[in-house]
Design a protein around this motif. Sequence first.
Motif, PDB file in Angstrom:
ATOM      1  N   ALA A 152     -12.568  53.617 -56.754  1.00  0.00           N
ATOM      2  CA  ALA A 152     -12.586  52.171 -56.566  1.00  0.00           C
ATOM      3  C   ALA A 152     -13.754  51.499 -57.270  1.00  0.00           C
ATOM      4  O   ALA A 152     -13.845  50.276 -57.291  1.00  0.00           O
ATOM      5  CB  ALA A 152     -12.628  51.834 -55.074  1.00  0.00           C
ATOM      6  N   SER A 153     -14.648  52.307 -57.862  1.00  0.00           N
ATOM      7  CA  SER A 153     -15.779  51.749 -58.604  1.00  0.00           C
ATOM      8  C   SER A 153     -15.632  51.932 -60.116  1.00  0.00           C
ATOM      9  O   SER A 153     -16.569  51.666 -60.861  1.00  0.00           O
ATOM     10  CB  SER A 153     -17.091  52.403 -58.147  1.00  0.00           C
ATOM     11  OG  SER A 153     -17.158  53.761 -58.565  1.00  0.00           O
ATOM     12  N   ILE A 154     -14.440  52.376 -60.564  1.00  0.00           N
ATOM     13  CA  ILE A 154     -14.221  52.657 -61.981  1.00  0.00           C
ATOM     14  C   ILE A 154     -13.266  51.627 -62.587  1.00  0.00           C
ATOM     15  O   ILE A 154     -12.202  51.338 -62.020  1.00  0.00           O
ATOM     16  CB  ILE A 154     -13.634  54.066 -62.184  1.00  0.00           C
ATOM     17  CG1 ILE A 154     -14.569  55.131 -61.616  1.00  0.00           C
ATOM     18  CG2 ILE A 154     -13.355  54.325 -63.669  1.00  0.00           C
ATOM     19  CD1 ILE A 154     -13.975  56.528 -61.615  1.00  0.00           C
ATOM     20  N   ALA A 155     -13.635  51.089 -63.735  1.00  0.00           N
ATOM     21  CA  ALA A 155     -12.746  50.230 -64.523  1.00  0.00           C
ATOM     22  C   ALA A 155     -12.454  50.917 -65.849  1.00  0.00           C
ATOM     23  O   ALA A 155     -13.371  51.375 -66.526  1.00  0.00           O
ATOM     24  CB  ALA A 155     -13.388  48.875 -64.766  1.00  0.00           C
ATOM     25  N   LEU A 156     -11.191  51.008 -66.205  1.00  0.00           N
ATOM     26  CA  LEU A 156     -10.793  51.509 -67.521  1.00  0.00           C
ATOM     27  C   LEU A 156     -10.669  50.312 -68.458  1.00  0.00           C
ATOM     28  O   LEU A 156      -9.874  49.395 -68.201  1.00  0.00           O
ATOM     29  CB  LEU A 156      -9.465  52.261 -67.440  1.00  0.00           C
ATOM     30  CG  LEU A 156      -9.399  53.465 -66.498  1.00  0.00           C
ATOM     31  CD1 LEU A 156      -8.042  54.153 -66.623  1.00  0.00           C
ATOM     32  CD2 LEU A 156     -10.519  54.451 -66.768  1.00  0.00           C
TER      33      LEU A 156
ATOM     34  N   LEU B  61     -15.871  38.209 -65.122  1.00  0.00           N
ATOM     35  CA  LEU B  61     -15.537  37.736 -63.776  1.00  0.00           C
ATOM     36  C   LEU B  61     -14.455  38.614 -63.158  1.00  0.00           C
ATOM     37  O   LEU B  61     -14.551  39.022 -61.990  1.00  0.00           O
ATOM     38  CB  LEU B  61     -15.071  36.281 -63.840  1.00  0.00           C
ATOM     39  CG  LEU B  61     -14.569  35.690 -62.518  1.00  0.00           C
ATOM     40  CD1 LEU B  61     -15.670  35.672 -61.470  1.00  0.00           C
ATOM     41  CD2 LEU B  61     -14.017  34.282 -62.748  1.00  0.00           C
ATOM     42  N   PHE B  62     -13.428  38.936 -63.933  1.00  0.00           N
ATOM     43  CA  PHE B  62     -12.346  39.798 -63.436  1.00  0.00           C
ATOM     44  C   PHE B  62     -12.893  41.153 -63.006  1.00  0.00           C
ATOM     45  O   PHE B  62     -12.552  41.664 -61.929  1.00  0.00           O
ATOM     46  CB  PHE B  62     -11.303  39.964 -64.545  1.00  0.00           C
ATOM     47  CG  PHE B  62     -10.107  40.784 -64.164  1.00  0.00           C
ATOM     48  CD1 PHE B  62      -9.025  40.211 -63.524  1.00  0.00           C
ATOM     49  CD2 PHE B  62     -10.047  42.148 -64.456  1.00  0.00           C
ATOM     50  CE1 PHE B  62      -7.912  40.965 -63.175  1.00  0.00           C
ATOM     51  CE2 PHE B  62      -8.942  42.908 -64.119  1.00  0.00           C
ATOM     52  CZ  PHE B  62      -7.879  42.313 -63.473  1.00  0.00           C
ATOM     53  N   LEU B  63     -13.762  41.743 -63.826  1.00  0.00           N
ATOM     54  CA  LEU B  63     -14.328  43.048 -63.498  1.00  0.00           C
ATOM     55  C   LEU B  63     -15.161  42.981 -62.220  1.00  0.00           C
ATOM     56  O   LEU B  63     -15.032  43.841 -61.343  1.00  0.00           O
ATOM     57  CB  LEU B  63     -15.164  43.560 -64.659  1.00  0.00           C
ATOM     58  CG  LEU B  63     -14.386  44.084 -65.872  1.00  0.00           C
ATOM     59  CD1 LEU B  63     -15.313  44.248 -67.073  1.00  0.00           C
ATOM     60  CD2 LEU B  63     -13.702  45.405 -65.542  1.00  0.00           C
ATOM     61  N   THR B  64     -16.025  42.007 -62.119  1.00  0.00           N
ATOM     62  CA  THR B  64     -16.896  41.934 -60.938  1.00  0.00           C
ATOM     63  C   THR B  64     -16.103  41.614 -59.675  1.00  0.00           C
ATOM     64  O   THR B  64     -16.507  42.012 -58.582  1.00  0.00           O
ATOM     65  CB  THR B  64     -18.013  40.903 -61.145  1.00  0.00           C
ATOM     66  OG1 THR B  64     -17.457  39.642 -61.504  1.00  0.00           O
ATOM     67  CG2 THR B  64     -18.965  41.354 -62.246  1.00  0.00           C
ATOM     68  N   GLN B  65     -14.970  40.932 -59.825  1.00  0.00           N
ATOM     69  CA  GLN B  65     -14.135  40.664 -58.654  1.00  0.00           C
ATOM     70  C   GLN B  65     -13.457  41.929 -58.132  1.00  0.00           C
ATOM     71  O   GLN B  65     -13.106  42.001 -56.950  1.00  0.00           O
ATOM     72  CB  GLN B  65     -13.065  39.623 -58.998  1.00  0.00           C
ATOM     73  CG  GLN B  65     -13.600  38.211 -59.115  1.00  0.00           C
ATOM     74  CD  GLN B  65     -12.537  37.239 -59.548  1.00  0.00           C
ATOM     75  OE1 GLN B  65     -11.565  37.612 -60.234  1.00  0.00           O
ATOM     76  NE2 GLN B  65     -12.681  35.979 -59.183  1.00  0.00           N
ATOM     77  N   HIS B  66     -13.275  42.930 -59.006  1.00  0.00           N
ATOM     78  CA  HIS B  66     -12.525  44.123 -58.601  1.00  0.00           C
ATOM     79  C   HIS B  66     -13.387  45.372 -58.441  1.00  0.00           C
ATOM     80  O   HIS B  66     -12.871  46.418 -58.023  1.00  0.00           O
ATOM     81  CB  HIS B  66     -11.412  44.400 -59.621  1.00  0.00           C
ATOM     82  CG  HIS B  66     -10.310  43.371 -59.564  1.00  0.00           C
ATOM     83  ND1 HIS B  66     -10.300  42.259 -60.362  1.00  0.00           N
ATOM     84  CD2 HIS B  66      -9.208  43.300 -58.779  1.00  0.00           C
ATOM     85  CE1 HIS B  66      -9.230  41.536 -60.083  1.00  0.00           C
ATOM     86  NE2 HIS B  66      -8.548  42.145 -59.133  1.00  0.00           N
TER      87      HIS B  66
END
Length: 264
Positions: free
Chosen positions: A101-105, A255-260
Motif C-alpha cells: 500500500a506504500s508502493i506506486a508503479l 497530488l494523485f500520488l500523495t492522495q494514494h
Amino acid sequence: MASFPVPTDVRRAPAELGGRPAVLVEPATEPRPGTILYFHGGSFSLGSPTTSLALTAHLVRRTGVRAVSLDYRLAPEHPFPAGIEDCLAAYRELLAEVDPASIALVGDSAGGGLAVTTCLAARDAALPMPATIVAFSPGLDHTRSGATMRTKEGADPFFTQADMARTRELYLGGQDPDQPLLAPAARADLTGFPPILLQVGSNELLLDDSVRLAERAREAEVDVILDVTAGVPHVFPAYAGTLDEADQALDRAALFLTQHLPVA
C-alpha cells in the motif's frame, strides 16, 4: 533527455533491485512514507534511469517520496518478456521490504506500459497490488490497433508509424502481440487493479492507448483518471521548467500520488 535539468534539491545514488541495477532518488529532506518504483521510457530498446532522471526527480521533489528507477533489460538482445520479468522481480523484492500500500508503479512511454503490465503480471502471480499506477504517455498496445495511430500521423511531433513499427519488432522478437501483456489496452482484464492516472497529449499516436485502457479500467470498476493535455509532445511532463503544461501536469500527478500513498 540527458540535457533536461535535474532539480538540485534531490539526492541520487546507485542501487540494485530484483537483481538489476537501479538509481535511488530521494528528497534532500527526510522522505515521507512510500516508494515510487519508476520504469524509464525508450521504446523497450533504449534509455536508462539516467535518461528519465529529470522526470523522476521532479516527482520526488513534488511528493517528498523516494523513487527507485530500474535499469531493466532491453530489446533486441532481451525481447519480451524480459523487461516485464525484471520489473516484476524488482516489485517482488520491494514487497519483502515495504507494505504494498506504500508502493506506486510509475513510468513514461514504454515504462508507462511496463507499470501496467507489471501490475498484470503481479496480479496473475497472486502478489498484492500496489497503491497506485501513474503512466505518462504509455505504450499499451503492440497490435497498434488504436485509431490515433492513423488519425494523428503527421500531427505527432515525436513519432511516426514507421518508427514505431521498427521498435515494435525489436521488442516482440517474432512473438504474437495479440495478448494482454503486449496489448493491455486491447486485451487486458484490469479487475482488482489499483487507481490509475494516465497523462497523455492530444496529438500523440499513442493517445488511444490511454483512452482505451481508461475504458477497460472503467469496465472493471477501477478508479481511473484520463488526463489529456492539448498540443503537447510525447511524455510532455519531462519538459518541466520549459512548458507550463508540464509543470501543471506534474503537480496533478504529485497530488494523485500523495492522495494514494500513506500519510504517516
